[in-house]
Design a protein around this motif. Structure first.
Motif, PDB file in Angstrom:
ATOM      1  N   ILE A   1      72.438  13.637  57.072  1.00  0.00           N
ATOM      2  CA  ILE A   1      72.067  14.434  55.909  1.00  0.00           C
ATOM      3  C   ILE A   1      71.443  15.750  56.367  1.00  0.00           C
ATOM      4  CG2 ILE A   1      70.773  14.456  53.744  1.00  0.00           C
ATOM      5  CD1 ILE A   1      73.013  12.247  54.028  1.00  0.00           C
ATOM      6  N   GLY A   2      72.047  16.844  55.942  1.00  0.00           N
ATOM      7  CA  GLY A   2      71.584  18.166  56.359  1.00  0.00           C
ATOM      8  C   GLY A   2      70.548  18.753  55.424  1.00  0.00           C
ATOM      9  N   ASP A   3      70.327  20.056  55.553  1.00  0.00           N
ATOM     10  CA  ASP A   3      69.187  20.682  54.878  1.00  0.00           C
ATOM     11  C   ASP A   3      69.536  21.367  53.558  1.00  0.00           C
ATOM     12  OD1 ASP A   3      70.638  22.675  56.051  1.00  0.00           O
ATOM     13  OD2 ASP A   3      68.969  23.565  57.160  1.00  0.00           O
ATOM     14  N   ILE A   4      70.690  21.067  53.005  1.00  0.00           N
ATOM     15  CA  ILE A   4      71.015  21.605  51.675  1.00  0.00           C
ATOM     16  C   ILE A   4      70.065  20.984  50.643  1.00  0.00           C
ATOM     17  CG2 ILE A   4      72.694  21.086  49.816  1.00  0.00           C
ATOM     18  CD1 ILE A   4      73.363  23.648  51.052  1.00  0.00           C
ATOM     19  N   THR A   5      69.475  21.830  49.821  1.00  0.00           N
ATOM     20  CA  THR A   5      68.712  21.334  48.669  1.00  0.00           C
ATOM     21  C   THR A   5      69.268  22.035  47.425  1.00  0.00           C
ATOM     22  OG1 THR A   5      67.043  23.056  48.887  1.00  0.00           O
ATOM     23  CG2 THR A   5      66.603  21.003  50.035  1.00  0.00           C
ATOM     24  N   THR A   6      68.974  21.487  46.246  1.00  0.00           N
ATOM     25  CA  THR A   6      69.458  22.119  45.013  1.00  0.00           C
ATOM     26  C   THR A   6      68.328  22.184  44.000  1.00  0.00           C
ATOM     27  OG1 THR A   6      70.140  20.046  43.953  1.00  0.00           O
ATOM     28  CG2 THR A   6      71.764  21.126  45.384  1.00  0.00           C
ATOM     29  N   ASN A   7      68.516  23.015  42.981  1.00  0.00           N
ATOM     30  CA  ASN A   7      67.534  23.105  41.896  1.00  0.00           C
ATOM     31  C   ASN A   7      67.855  22.147  40.756  1.00  0.00           C
ATOM     32  OD1 ASN A   7      66.115  25.056  43.212  1.00  0.00           O
ATOM     33  ND2 ASN A   7      67.011  26.771  42.091  1.00  0.00           N
ATOM     34  N   ASN A   8      69.055  21.591  40.767  1.00  0.00           N
ATOM     35  CA  ASN A   8      69.480  20.703  39.697  1.00  0.00           C
ATOM     36  C   ASN A   8      70.112  19.443  40.284  1.00  0.00           C
ATOM     37  OD1 ASN A   8      69.030  22.297  37.188  1.00  0.00           O
ATOM     38  ND2 ASN A   8      70.324  23.750  38.289  1.00  0.00           N
ATOM     39  N   PRO A   9      70.130  18.371  39.508  1.00  0.00           N
ATOM     40  CA  PRO A   9      70.839  17.172  39.957  1.00  0.00           C
ATOM     41  C   PRO A   9      72.333  17.476  40.138  1.00  0.00           C
ATOM     42  CG  PRO A   9      69.451  16.693  38.045  1.00  0.00           C
ATOM     43  CD  PRO A   9      69.499  18.186  38.194  1.00  0.00           C
ATOM     44  N   ILE A  10      72.922  16.965  41.210  1.00  0.00           N
ATOM     45  CA  ILE A  10      74.361  17.133  41.450  1.00  0.00           C
ATOM     46  C   ILE A  10      74.918  15.826  42.001  1.00  0.00           C
ATOM     47  CG2 ILE A  10      74.077  19.583  42.014  1.00  0.00           C
ATOM     48  CD1 ILE A  10      74.686  18.714  44.992  1.00  0.00           C
TER      49      ILE A  10
ATOM     50  N   HIS B   1      68.207  12.875  40.923  1.00  0.00           N
ATOM     51  CA  HIS B   1      67.493  14.150  40.799  1.00  0.00           C
ATOM     52  C   HIS B   1      68.171  15.229  41.636  1.00  0.00           C
ATOM     53  CE1 HIS B   1      64.424  11.127  39.731  1.00  0.00           C
ATOM     54  NE2 HIS B   1      63.949  12.064  38.940  1.00  0.00           N
ATOM     55  N   LYS B   2      67.607  16.420  41.580  1.00  0.00           N
ATOM     56  CA  LYS B   2      68.045  17.489  42.475  1.00  0.00           C
ATOM     57  C   LYS B   2      67.930  17.017  43.921  1.00  0.00           C
ATOM     58  CE  LYS B   2      63.514  19.762  42.611  1.00  0.00           C
ATOM     59  NZ  LYS B   2      63.389  20.017  44.052  1.00  0.00           N
ATOM     60  N   ILE B   3      68.705  17.638  44.809  1.00  0.00           N
ATOM     61  CA  ILE B   3      68.720  17.198  46.209  1.00  0.00           C
ATOM     62  C   ILE B   3      67.496  17.749  46.914  1.00  0.00           C
ATOM     63  CG2 ILE B   3      70.055  17.141  48.350  1.00  0.00           C
ATOM     64  CD1 ILE B   3      71.361  15.787  45.807  1.00  0.00           C
TER      65      ILE B   3
ATOM     66  N   PHE C   1      76.040  13.965  45.041  1.00  0.00           N
ATOM     67  CA  PHE C   1      75.921  14.029  46.509  1.00  0.00           C
ATOM     68  C   PHE C   1      76.348  12.668  47.002  1.00  0.00           C
ATOM     69  CE2 PHE C   1      73.558  16.254  50.061  1.00  0.00           C
ATOM     70  CZ  PHE C   1      73.930  15.373  51.055  1.00  0.00           C
TER      71      PHE C   1
END
Lengths: 309, 309
Positions: free
Chosen positions: A100-109, B98-100, A111
């Motif tokens: 698992i890399g360092d991508i983060t998001t502001n919304n649920p997606i 949730h968001k990632i 993954f």
């Protein structure tokens, strides 16, 4: 806005065919999506070109800047392996089989990462779960990706899920002999004649951040090490050039797919650390490591442990 | 080593029942796993206690330190919301909605997040895909979690997948009337009589990092705002105390589940920024925001945009 589905930099066959497969699935589910890759079609590696030609698949579009786009990632989740400005893009989905890399998001997606041998294996499950039939040409690409990533089931990354996906996909793609498909890919990928050393080094190459140290790891899968005997010095020259550009270590895995082992060429500011990582002494600039087939499952975790990540 | 399955700090019903559900699924697949939570059973919120009692489920074990353990995360993927030393633990699986967040790993793992209303909905799919029957008591907990997280299907986070999961789970759990179950939970969760203000603030509270600013957001779901009329000043006092501990902003969402809106109480170093975030003027220390039901899908994204995350 159409979603751009893109794999990692220096795309391999899984990265390319997974972009095609996820775009196909999203389209079938009523979402506009386009398969993309971070290079031009002319720069695809020989294995991927062979696969696209064999199954009549169009090469994904080139995407080099993610700014302002909706992006789906396949086969990676590290920002460093994505297109420019990925950190300011709107990442809407990730499908992967790596750490698992360092991508983060502001919304649920969505993954979806699984510890299997190939992103194509995860995508095959997703098609089944969604009740969407995989087109014959797309199934061919996914099949080829699994055979490539699992080195025809020989890699330690290979799981029962990958074998089950191959059984599904060969039926859909109409491929009777997967051995023959694998050998056609191996022949294409291991051809080195007339290819510049730097292009060979970058054929399947990734940079990693190891506790602040930049570490590059390339891999060449070969039918026999004899194929690179005459160009060994040229390869080391290319590695020196890449290392001079701010890297602590550059490794090249010369992997003998038939003998199932890797001749690991090492250029490092700290060769003793690399010897420790693989519990093997260097013989000149390289070490033979029996059984080493997978950068992801063997080389990188050992390096991370040695660097204290 | 048994895997410790744990939800986020200040666990809600989804976090607690998802730990139980994933541990059950892992056990059924031959992996030793134990459901955990970051508090003692006595500190569970009233809704979760009611749910565990109703379905005869044991409270998860307390886990406050992840050092040296194999950990599976449910209902979150932000290191800050995990137990102590999570960054040095071996994270082996994540299931979330949730968001990632910023969890990364050194090895490939299962990471399954979907943009649905509840982690229980994702877990229901995973049981089905694995061909594992959900025990009746566990199904009851998952059902309650979905009704709670989607506020009985009224939250904007609720999807068709959540409704489908409820239809599956009510049959397995033997619950005929989900309205009655929801009202039992709402009654338990919104009871404020005799509860100290600080405990109410922390009933469902999370801290977020917004561009280097610590921002706390609590939420109280109520059948009517009248329930907190008499303790409003005490709640603001508790918020002031929490804000004084290095926070830029502390918000308390007093959500009227029947009227479907939130009275947002604001303590902030920059009240104008919060007004901008929600495009609403403060009336004293609070603002009424019609339609606001979800911290995750409405409050936090608006804050992130305003803070420039």
């Amino acid at each position: 806005m159409a979603i751009s589905v893109v794999g990692h930099a220096n795309p391999d066959t899984d990265s390319v065919t997974s972009a095609i497969a996820l775009a196909t699935l999203l389209n079938a589910q009523g979402q506009e999506a386009t398969a993309c890759m971070q290079i031009a079609a002319a720069d695809l590696n020989p294995e991927s070109t062979t696969v696209l030609n064999r199954f009549g698949l169009a090469a994904p579009e080139m995407l080099s800047d993610a700014a302002g786009k909706e992006i789906a990632l396949v086969d990676f989740s590290d920002i460093a392996q994505g297109p420019a400005n990925l950190d300011s893009a709107d990442v809407v989905a990730v499908v992967d089989h790596h750490k698992i890399g360092d991508i983060t998001t502001n919304n649920p997606i969505l993954f979806r990462a699984e510890p299997v041998g190939c992103t194509g294996t995860v995508l095959n499950k997703m098609f089944k779960e969604a009740g969407v039939a995989i087109p014959k040409d797309v199934a061919g690409g996914m099949l080829a990706a699994i055979l490539s990533d699992t080195v025809n089931f020989k890699s330690p990354t290979c799981t029962e899920d990958d074998k089950a996906a191959v059984a599904d996909l060969k039926a859909v793609a109409g491929v009777e002999d997967t051995e023959e498909l694998f050998m056609e890919m191996l022949k294409a990928k291991s051809a080195v004649d007339g290819v510049p050393a730097k292009d060979l080094l970058f054929r399947d190459y990734k940079d990693f951040d190891m506790k602040g140290n930049k570490v590059g790891v390339g891999q060449l899968e070969l039918a026999t090490l004899d194929q690179v005997a005459d160009i060994r010095e040229a390869l080391i020259g290319a590695m020196e050039e890449v290392k001079a550009d701010g890297r602590h270590t550059v490794l090249l895995m010369l992997t003998d797919v038939v003998k199932e082992g890797t001749d690991l060429v090492v250029l490092s500011d700290d060769p003793a650390l690399i010897e420790k990582a693989f519990d093997t002494k260097l013989d000149g600039k390289s070490m033979w490591i029996p059984g080493m087939m997978s950068r992801k499952k063997q080389t990188v975790p050992n390096l991370q442990t040695a660097f204290g990540c």
